[in-house]
Design an enzyme around this catalytic site. Structure first.
Site, PDB file in Angstrom:
ATOM      1  N   ASP A   1      -3.808  -8.550  10.893  1.00 12.93           N
ATOM      2  CA  ASP A   1      -3.441  -9.739  10.125  1.00 12.93           C
ATOM      3  C   ASP A   1      -1.986 -10.125  10.356  1.00 12.93           C
ATOM      4  O   ASP A   1      -1.667 -11.309  10.388  1.00 12.93           O
ATOM      5  CB  ASP A   1      -3.712  -9.517   8.640  1.00 12.93           C
ATOM      6  CG  ASP A   1      -5.180  -9.729   8.321  1.00 12.93           C
ATOM      7  OD1 ASP A   1      -5.741 -10.730   8.805  1.00 12.93           O
ATOM      8  OD2 ASP A   1      -5.773  -8.896   7.628  1.00 12.93           O
TER       9      ASP A   1
ATOM     10  N   CYS B   1      -2.295   0.842  10.521  1.00 15.90           N
ATOM     11  CA  CYS B   1      -3.751   1.007  10.606  1.00 15.90           C
ATOM     12  C   CYS B   1      -4.429  -0.176  11.280  1.00 15.90           C
ATOM     13  O   CYS B   1      -5.637  -0.244  11.345  1.00 15.90           O
ATOM     14  CB  CYS B   1      -4.346   1.264   9.230  1.00 15.90           C
ATOM     15  SG  CYS B   1      -4.012  -0.068   8.072  1.00 15.90           S
TER      16      CYS B   1
ATOM     17  N   GLU C   1       0.939  -6.726   5.965  1.00 15.02           N
ATOM     18  CA  GLU C   1       0.168  -7.519   6.922  1.00 15.02           C
ATOM     19  C   GLU C   1       0.446  -9.006   6.800  1.00 15.02           C
ATOM     20  O   GLU C   1      -0.184  -9.817   7.454  1.00 15.02           O
ATOM     21  CB  GLU C   1      -1.334  -7.220   6.818  1.00 15.02           C
ATOM     22  CG  GLU C   1      -1.915  -7.303   5.427  1.00 15.02           C
ATOM     23  CD  GLU C   1      -3.385  -6.886   5.353  1.00 15.02           C
ATOM     24  OE1 GLU C   1      -4.053  -6.796   6.393  1.00 15.02           O
ATOM     25  OE2 GLU C   1      -3.862  -6.660   4.232  1.00 15.02           O
TER      26      GLU C   1
ATOM     27  N   HIS D   1     -14.057  -8.549  12.618  1.00 12.66           N
ATOM     28  CA  HIS D   1     -14.476  -7.257  12.070  1.00 12.66           C
ATOM     29  C   HIS D   1     -15.665  -6.683  12.828  1.00 12.66           C
ATOM     30  O   HIS D   1     -15.843  -5.478  12.890  1.00 12.66           O
ATOM     31  CB  HIS D   1     -14.726  -7.375  10.571  1.00 12.66           C
ATOM     32  CG  HIS D   1     -13.436  -7.455   9.817  1.00 12.66           C
ATOM     33  ND1 HIS D   1     -12.877  -8.658   9.458  1.00 12.66           N
ATOM     34  CD2 HIS D   1     -12.565  -6.499   9.454  1.00 12.66           C
ATOM     35  CE1 HIS D   1     -11.720  -8.418   8.877  1.00 12.66           C
ATOM     36  NE2 HIS D   1     -11.502  -7.128   8.859  1.00 12.66           N
TER      37      HIS D   1
HETATM   38  C1  PEP Z   1      -5.158  -5.302   9.520  1.00  7.36           C
HETATM   39  O1  PEP Z   1      -5.099  -6.463   9.109  1.00  7.36           O
HETATM   40  O2  PEP Z   1      -4.458  -4.870  10.451  1.00  7.36           O
HETATM   41  C2  PEP Z   1      -6.091  -4.350   8.910  1.00  7.36           C
HETATM   42  C3  PEP Z   1      -6.090  -3.084   9.241  1.00  7.36           C
HETATM   43  O3  PEP Z   1      -6.992  -4.841   8.028  1.00  7.36           O
HETATM   44  P1  PEP Z   1      -8.318  -5.643   8.413  1.00  7.36           P
HETATM   45  O4  PEP Z   1      -8.479  -5.592   9.895  1.00  7.36           O
HETATM   46  O5  PEP Z   1      -9.436  -4.968   7.697  1.00  7.36           O
HETATM   47  O6  PEP Z   1      -8.026  -7.008   7.895  1.00  7.36           O
HETATM   48 MG    MG Z   2      -6.000  -6.984   7.197  1.00  6.47          MG
END
Ligand code: PEP
Ligand code: MG
Length: 568
Positions: free
Chosen positions: A455, A502, A431, A189
């Site tokens: 994910d 996303c 995901e 993140h």
């Molecule tokens: C993902 O897993 O692609 C996602 C957008 O969520 P995060 O990266 O916040 O886990």
């Molecule tokens: Mg995710």
């Protein structure tokens, strides 16, 4: 000239002097407070978390080391529970009006000094235990190693062992030219946030802090994943030229700001923005985001020392909806766990956090916390086109349970005479491979899908997205992942729902043509990716890309696919 290697995660080149983030030392000060009740509550919450941590350590060490050694932690638990210690802390807070950290420190010192004065060696050792327990509680109170950034008063490149998502949010793009860390990987993140903020970043640099000193001049070259330390003048000249060229490219992309996002054969492609804080909204709008495809609300929780109130959240969601003026705003409910922690929740450490109680699973466990968010979201839903997205769904029962809780909240609001959008759209992140495989079942119960590739890749390839040692497996070009994505899009469309994406792959210009060919409806990405994505859309034809999909799905390896897409 020495250089170090790592993984480039956020585009660009940075040249500047280094500022090292020192490791956390549980810094706290003697402060006077006014709200004694709140401070006492803070202490009690921290004490409960400390107890939980120690119980876990006790159990773990009993199994892996031995009964006798585990008793250390048992003794520590007794100290945490000690009434006399708690009484003295209470006096410090209520009578002396001291902050909880200082109160814990003072009370612990008092008892430790008392034990030390008794002279017996065994008893003296107990003084050590008291200090140890106090340090644990203080670490929890100060948010462990959160907010430990150095003061940045002139432009610099921050070097750190690791930067936590919570710390990233305190970084200012004006002052921080680049980021380089020893830990981390492409989809940690921290990396995602650096990208969102448009700050060049390299992570996973072994031996970084041993080699660097404060004020060293470094060149951070994200493309090469290289950090050049104290470069010679020729190299500096070279890189300054590269920076100029990047600036020219940036200007060229500026020209796409006011253009439509349409392929050569006239198909409109929706380009949305990902955001983690409302501060990112102006940048997204300025770069032409046609909606918000992912609002990562967990950062409202991770950047403060207690959960945001319903009113605080309501204001943020309302403002976001209003600023987007009727355009889609997909707000993802709290997605905690994995590499995103909230110290004040006192969550248990898990053996496998990414396979543990994260996302929707945690929301069910901490329902009261989640309901506050749902109330805020539903209240804000009358101010624009807010849609609710559920993270980490793996079985359809989770969707049903979440919707039932939402219905409860709706009934509650109705009885209180508070307005909300009864027809608010509810979608899910796809995901996990489990959700992807039963996409047909889930599609008939939701309004939209958004593919979370970050994910989905890690769960499909059974490869921790944070582990640099196995990063060769973690690829957005992985054929299994791409087949799953095609399946999710097709299934969503067969059931008449919209399918967006996303995860980071949505903003990858090498993959955008392929996903356009697959018929993905909406691409949601960081601010820094939007204009280049629009340029890519402008250069391709959807019909041609449909043929590309056929070819790609016949290829056998991630490398073959990447090379093929690069050759387009
Ligand atoms: C993902 O897993 O692609 C996602 C957008 O969520 P995060 O990266 O916040 O886990
Ligand atoms: Mg995710």
């Amino acid at each position: 000239m020495e250089h170090l290697l790592g993984t480039g995660v956020s585009k660009g080149i940075a040249i500047g002097s280094v500022l090292i983030k020192q490791e956390h030392t549980s810094d706290y000060k003697n402060k006077s407070i006014t709200d004694v009740e709140q401070e006492w509550e803070r202490f009690n919450t921290a004490r409960d978390s400390a107890k939980k941590q120690l119980e876990e350590l006790f159990n773990q060490s009993k199994q892996s080391i031995g009964e006798k050694e585990a008793q250390i932690f048992e003794a520590h638990i007794l100290i945490v529970e000690d009434q006399e210690l708690a009484e003295l802390i209470k006096t410090q807070i209520f009578n002396q009006k001291k902050n909880a950290e200082w109160a814990v420190h003072e009370a612990a010192e008092h008892f430790a000094a008392l034990l030390e004065s008794l002279g017996d060696e065994y008893i003296r050792e107990r003084a050590h235990d008291i200090r140890d327990v106090a340090a644990r509680i203080i670490r929890i109170l100060t948010g462990a190693d959160k907010h430990d950034l150095p003061e940045v008063d002139k432009p610099c490149i921050i070097a750190a062992k690791d930067l936590l998502p919570g710390e990233m949010v305190h970084i200012s793009k004006d002052k921080v030219l680049g980021i380089v860390t020893e830990a981390g990987s492409k989809t940690s993140h921290t990396a995602i946030l650096a990208k969102a903020m448009g700050i060049p970043a390299i992570v996973g640099v072994a031996g970084l802090l041993e080699k660097l000193n404060d004020s060293d001049t470094v060149i951070l070259d994200e493309v090469e994943g290289k950090i050049l330390i104290n470069p010679d003048s020729d190299t500096l000249k070279n890189y300054n030229r590269k920076l100029e060229l990047l600036e020219i490219k940036r200007k060229e992309l500026e020209g796409f700001k006011d253009k439509e996002s349409v392929t050569k054969d006239g198909v409109e492609v929706e380009l949305y923005g990902n955001m983690a804080s409302i501060a990112e909204l102006p940048g997204l709008i300025d770069n032409g985001a046609m909606g918000i495809g992912l609002f990562r609300t967990e950062f409202l929780y991770t950047t403060q020392t207690s959960a945001p109130s319903e009113e605080e959240q309501f204001q943020i969601y309302k403002q976001t909806a209003e600023k987007m003026a009727g355009k889609t705003v997909i707000i993802r409910t709290l997605d905690i766990g994995g590499d995103k922690e909230i110290p004040y929740l006192g969550l248990e450490k898990e053996e496998n956090p990414f396979l543990g109680c994260r996302g929707i699973r945690l929301c069910f466990e901490k329902q009261e916390l989640w309901k506050v968010q749902l109330r805020a979201l539903l209240r804000a839903s009358v101010y624009g086109n807010i849609q609710i997205m559920l993270p980490m769904i793996s079985v359809v029962e989770e969707v049903r349970r979440a919707k039932a809780i939402m219905d409860e909240i709706k009934a509650e609001l109705k009885s209180e005479g508070i307005e909300y959008n009864d027809g608010i759209e509810i979608g899910v992140m796809i995901e996990t491979p489990a959700a992807a495989i039963i996409a047909d079942v889930i599609a008939s119960e939701v309004d939209f899908f958004s593919i979370g590739t970050n994910d989905l890749i890690q769960y499909t390839t059974a490869c921790d997205r944070m582990n640099p040692r196995i990063s060769y497996l973690y690829s957005q070009f992985n054929p299994s992942v791409l087949r799953l994505i095609k399946h999710i899009i097709d299934t969503g469309h067969q059931h008449g729902i919209k399918v967006g994406m996303c995860g980071e792959a949505a903003g990858d210009v090498r993959l955008i043509p392929l996903f356009v060919g697959m018929g993905l409806d909406e691409f949601s990405m960081n601010t820094s990716a939007l204009l280049e994505a629009k340029k890519t859309v402008d250069q391709i034809s959807k019909q041609e890309m449909q043929k590309v999909v056929e070819d790609v799905l016949k290829l056998k390896t991630a490398q073959e696919i990447e090379e093929y897409l690069l050759s387009l």
